[in-house]
Design a protein around this motif. Structure first.
Motif, PDB file in Angstrom:
ATOM      1  N   VAL A  89       1.179  12.860  -1.278  1.00 26.25           N
ATOM      2  CA  VAL A  89       0.543  14.000  -0.608  1.00 26.25           C
ATOM      3  C   VAL A  89       0.131  13.561   0.787  1.00 26.25           C
ATOM      4  N   PHE A  90       0.602  14.313   1.780  1.00 26.74           N
ATOM      5  CA  PHE A  90       0.251  14.072   3.181  1.00 26.74           C
ATOM      6  C   PHE A  90      -0.779  15.100   3.613  1.00 26.74           C
ATOM      7  N   ASP A  91      -1.913  14.621   4.153  1.00 24.24           N
ATOM      8  CA  ASP A  91      -2.983  15.481   4.660  1.00 24.24           C
ATOM      9  C   ASP A  91      -2.871  15.538   6.180  1.00 24.24           C
ATOM     10  N   PRO A  92      -2.340  16.619   6.738  1.00 27.67           N
ATOM     11  CA  PRO A  92      -2.150  16.684   8.193  1.00 27.67           C
ATOM     12  C   PRO A  92      -3.458  16.605   8.968  1.00 27.67           C
ATOM     13  N   VAL A 138       5.221  15.402  -0.865  1.00 28.00           N
ATOM     14  CA  VAL A 138       6.425  14.740  -0.366  1.00 28.00           C
ATOM     15  C   VAL A 138       7.208  14.170  -1.546  1.00 28.00           C
ATOM     16  N   ALA A 139       8.438  14.622  -1.718  1.00 28.45           N
ATOM     17  CA  ALA A 139       9.311  14.053  -2.754  1.00 28.45           C
ATOM     18  C   ALA A 139       9.857  12.731  -2.222  1.00 28.45           C
ATOM     19  N   MET A 140       9.263  11.631  -2.663  1.00 27.02           N
ATOM     20  CA  MET A 140       9.644  10.309  -2.179  1.00 27.02           C
ATOM     21  C   MET A 140      10.799   9.792  -3.045  1.00 27.02           C
ATOM     22  N   THR A 194      -3.781  11.302   6.642  1.00 31.98           N
ATOM     23  CA  THR A 194      -3.638  10.296   5.591  1.00 31.98           C
ATOM     24  C   THR A 194      -2.493  10.671   4.655  1.00 31.98           C
ATOM     25  N   ILE A 195      -2.048   9.695   3.879  1.00 33.64           N
ATOM     26  CA  ILE A 195      -1.044   9.937   2.855  1.00 33.64           C
ATOM     27  C   ILE A 195      -1.405   9.088   1.647  1.00 33.64           C
ATOM     28  N   ARG A 196      -1.089   9.605   0.440  1.00 37.58           N
ATOM     29  CA  ARG A 196      -1.444   8.881  -0.777  1.00 37.58           C
ATOM     30  C   ARG A 196      -0.422   9.171  -1.866  1.00 37.58           C
ATOM     31  N   ARG A 197      -0.243   8.187  -2.766  1.00 31.25           N
ATOM     32  CA  ARG A 197       0.570   8.418  -3.953  1.00 31.25           C
ATOM     33  C   ARG A 197      -0.083   9.491  -4.801  1.00 31.25           C
ATOM     34  N   PHE A 198       0.711  10.460  -5.235  1.00 34.94           N
ATOM     35  CA  PHE A 198       0.205  11.565  -6.043  1.00 34.94           C
ATOM     36  C   PHE A 198       0.724  11.512  -7.470  1.00 34.94           C
ATOM     37  N   ALA A 199       1.988  11.174  -7.631  1.00 34.43           N
ATOM     38  CA  ALA A 199       2.595  11.208  -8.962  1.00 34.43           C
ATOM     39  C   ALA A 199       3.681  10.162  -9.064  1.00 34.43           C
ATOM     40  N   PRO A 236       0.816  -1.219   0.000  1.00 32.61           N
ATOM     41  CA  PRO A 236       0.000   0.000   0.000  1.00 32.61           C
ATOM     42  C   PRO A 236       0.849   1.267   0.000  1.00 32.61           C
ATOM     43  N   ASP A 237       0.408   2.250  -0.779  1.00 36.80           N
ATOM     44  CA  ASP A 237       1.058   3.558  -0.754  1.00 36.80           C
ATOM     45  C   ASP A 237       0.038   4.643  -0.451  1.00 36.80           C
ATOM     46  N   LEU A 238      -1.052   4.250   0.210  1.00 33.65           N
ATOM     47  CA  LEU A 238      -2.036   5.216   0.686  1.00 33.65           C
ATOM     48  C   LEU A 238      -2.742   4.628   1.897  1.00 33.65           C
ATOM     49  N   GLY A 239      -3.253   5.513   2.742  1.00 37.28           N
ATOM     50  CA  GLY A 239      -3.957   5.069   3.935  1.00 37.28           C
ATOM     51  C   GLY A 239      -3.653   5.981   5.095  1.00 37.28           C
TER      52      GLY A 239
END
Length: 605
Positions: free
Chosen positions: A314-317, A304-306, A321-326, A277-280
């Protein structure tokens, strides 16, 4: 296969004394082929630390530094890298990649195990090999102790004397609403808060020890922190912290309360992402070397530059949550929709309204992302591919950078670029699309900050943050360069392609939930591949090269899942590697290409 002798132009961590395989006979020798700008190589340095401690009396690790970029081959650069990343084993510099060729290496990083009698017995490319190497080394120790060919004790490592400084290999900086300056003191595993003069230290977040402890500013610990993002006031009020730190080698995001000094973990488990998983929920998702962070409204949170897997999240404070953006995890340079674009170790971010500017270090590229209907689009301003670089100004489509790591937005629709390996600050004019040089002779600038109208550069190898001297922009017409890595010559038409993965002793492939392997192949240019691209579960396939295309890069991502063979609750792990294989297509070339992810070496690599 008898291991080729170790030769290079500079030896580090040995007191300057060259080592030979003859004097290491009787020891297990682990060769780590790396280059200092490669994020995957930095991951492997951390994987090797526990092995070096566990087998200290029988194992000698030798780093073989085979540089990708010109700057990485310079003595001062590799000396700084060895100190920056706390490398505590001998390192030989291989600037012409001669050892790379003699050992038939094809990818950074690659690990080669040489047994006590001087034979190559195991090769592993990529990350995630710690447990496999542990098993291989244990088997060798048992075998050679029984034969009487194992020698214990002694170490050729000679530590380098460190000079104390306020900052140690700093990377990024931001200015607070009160005018104070926060600097990521990466080598000291801390964040330093300076007064508005940029010189007077107010306090340090972090005890200076490497770690992941939360708590008050003088007790908390970081692990090579880098980017820092300030949250909008209303968001900070809701979440209880004011800044987000990319705790790079800790694979976490940390929150800083600039009033109380409290440090908290806000995203990441501390485990490095390899698959899954890259979101949750942010606290439950694995991250991989977050290098820079920036609040960007159109994305709805902290981008976030991973760097560790060539993506952006993208991290939502507020939502936690965090999710893959690009990005897709394929390393490369491809524009278009963010979900299909390729990135290459994104290391610097800067926001200019609806545009998010970024630099991709491994493609030496300046790029931007902007909203496009219900999605976002990636475009490239400067940059060619994974293997082209230089210091050339002029029109953006002809300009060249060398491993840039930082950005700042300047007045008048201009972007300042920390052109790290050129030791320069470059300027891109958004309207004229012209590139100029506004400063040179800097010591590996990694971050830029526009503070009270003055541009500051974070000079990592200079251990300082300093104003960029005001000067008239100049136009540099330097040479274009290409990575010296040799191309593989392939025959036209159909190619038998394979990735070799052999589970280490005591393990077996994990097929409990379906296929245990995954292989993805693409190409740059895309027209290089007529057939055989895409994703599948077999590590062997036929690919067909398109007629009329004479050269390009095969982009390969492979992974394998394996588990302990036996036991009620076997430990399982993922091994992963990506390759960018430069190829030439010529009559008389080979019609078979094999890449080794892990296993015994094959003749000829």
């Amino acid at each position: 296969m008898r291991a080729p002798e170790l030769r290079g132009d500079v030896w580090l961590n040995t007191g300057g004394r060259p080592l030979t395989l003859a004097e290491l006979r009787g020891r297990v020798v682990l060769l780590d082929f790396w280059t200092s700008g490669c994020i995957n190589c930095l991951h492997v340095l951390d994987e090797l630390r526990p092995l070096e401690a566990e087998f200290a009396d029988v194992l000698v690790t030798v780093g073989v530094h085979s540089p990708k970029f010109l700057h990485e081959g310079e003595r001062a650069s590799i000396e700084a890298a060895v100190r920056r990343y706390d490398v505590h084993h001998p390192v030989v510099n291989d600037p012409q990649m001669e050892l790379w060729s003699q050992y038939a290496v094809r990818a950074w990083p690659t690990l080669v195990v040489v047994d006590p009698e001087g034979y190559v017995v195991h090769v592993a490319a990529g990350e995630g090999h710690e447990e496999a190497l542990r098993r291989v080394i244990k088997d060798l120790v048992t075998k050679h102790e029984a034969k009487g060919t194992l020698r214990r004790g002694g170490s050729p490592y000679v530590p380098v004397e460190e000079q104390p400084a306020e900052l140690r290999f700093p990377s990024k900086a931001v200015a607070t609403a009160e005018g104070r300056v926060l600097v990521a003191d990466t080598g000291h595993h801390a964040i330093v808060e300076f007064a508005s003069d940029g010189e007077t230290v107010i306090r340090r977040f972090g005890s200076g020890e490497r770690g992941s402890q939360d708590g008050p500013f003088d007790i908390a610990t970081f692990t090579e922190p880098s980017g820092i993002a300030l949250l909008p006031y209303d968001i900070a009020e809701r979440v209880g912290y004011h800044a987000v730190v990319a705790d790079t080698a800790g694979h976490r995001l940390r929150g800083l309360d600039l009033i109380t000094g409290e440090v908290t973990t806000v995203a990441g488990t501390g485990a490095q992402w390899r698959s899954g998983p890259d979101l949750g929920k942010a606290a439950e998702v694995d991250l991989t070397s977050p290098w820079d962070v920036a609040w960007w409204g159109p994305a709805g949170g902290v981008v976030v530059a991973m760097a560790g897997n060539h993506t952006l999240s993208v991290f939502d404070p507020v939502g936690g949550t965090i999710r893959r953006f690009a990005g897709t995890t394929v390393e490369g340079l491809r524009d278009g929709d963010v979900r299909e674009a390729f990135f290459a170790q994104t290391s610097g971010l800067a926001v200019d309204g609806d545009k998010l500017w970024l630099v991709d270090a491994e493609t030496s590229a300046l790029r931007w992302i902007e909203p496009d209907g219900e999605s976002f689009t990636v475009q490239t301003a400067i940059g060619v591919d994974l293997f082209s670089f230089g210091h050339t100004d002029g029109p953006a489509d002809q300009a060249l950078l060398q491993h840039p790591l930082g950005l700042a937005v300047l007045p008048g629709d201009k972007i300042a670029i920390a052109d790290t390996y050129n030791g320069a600050v470059r300027r891109f004019d958004v309207f004229t699309r012209q590139v100029t040089t506004i400063a040179s002779g800097l010591a590996e600038p990694q971050g830029l900050l526009l503070h009270d109208g003055e541009l500051l550069a974070v000079e990592s190898a200079g251990n300082r943050i300093a104003p960029v001297a005001a000067a008239e922009p100049t136009v540099v017409t330097g040479d274009a360069h290409a990575v010296r890595r040799p191309s593989t010559v392939l025959a036209p038409g159909e190619i038998d392609f394979s990735v070799v993965f052999t589970a280490p002793p005591g393990e077996k492939l994990d097929d409990r939930f379906g296929p245990s392997t995954r292989l993805e192949i693409s190409a740059s240019p895309p027209s290089l591949l007529a057939d055989g691209g895409g994703t599948g579960t077999d590590l062997n396939r036929k690919i067909r090269l398109a007629p009329g295309v004479t050269e390009g890069v095969l982009q390969v991502v492979a992974q394998a899942a394996s588990c302990d063979d036996g036991g009620e609750h076997p430990a399982c792990r993922i091994t992963r590697q990506d390759w960018g294989v430069p190829v030439r297509i010529e009559d008389g070339g080979v019609s078979e290409l094999s890449l080794v992810m892990a296993g015994e070496p094959r003749t000829g690599g």
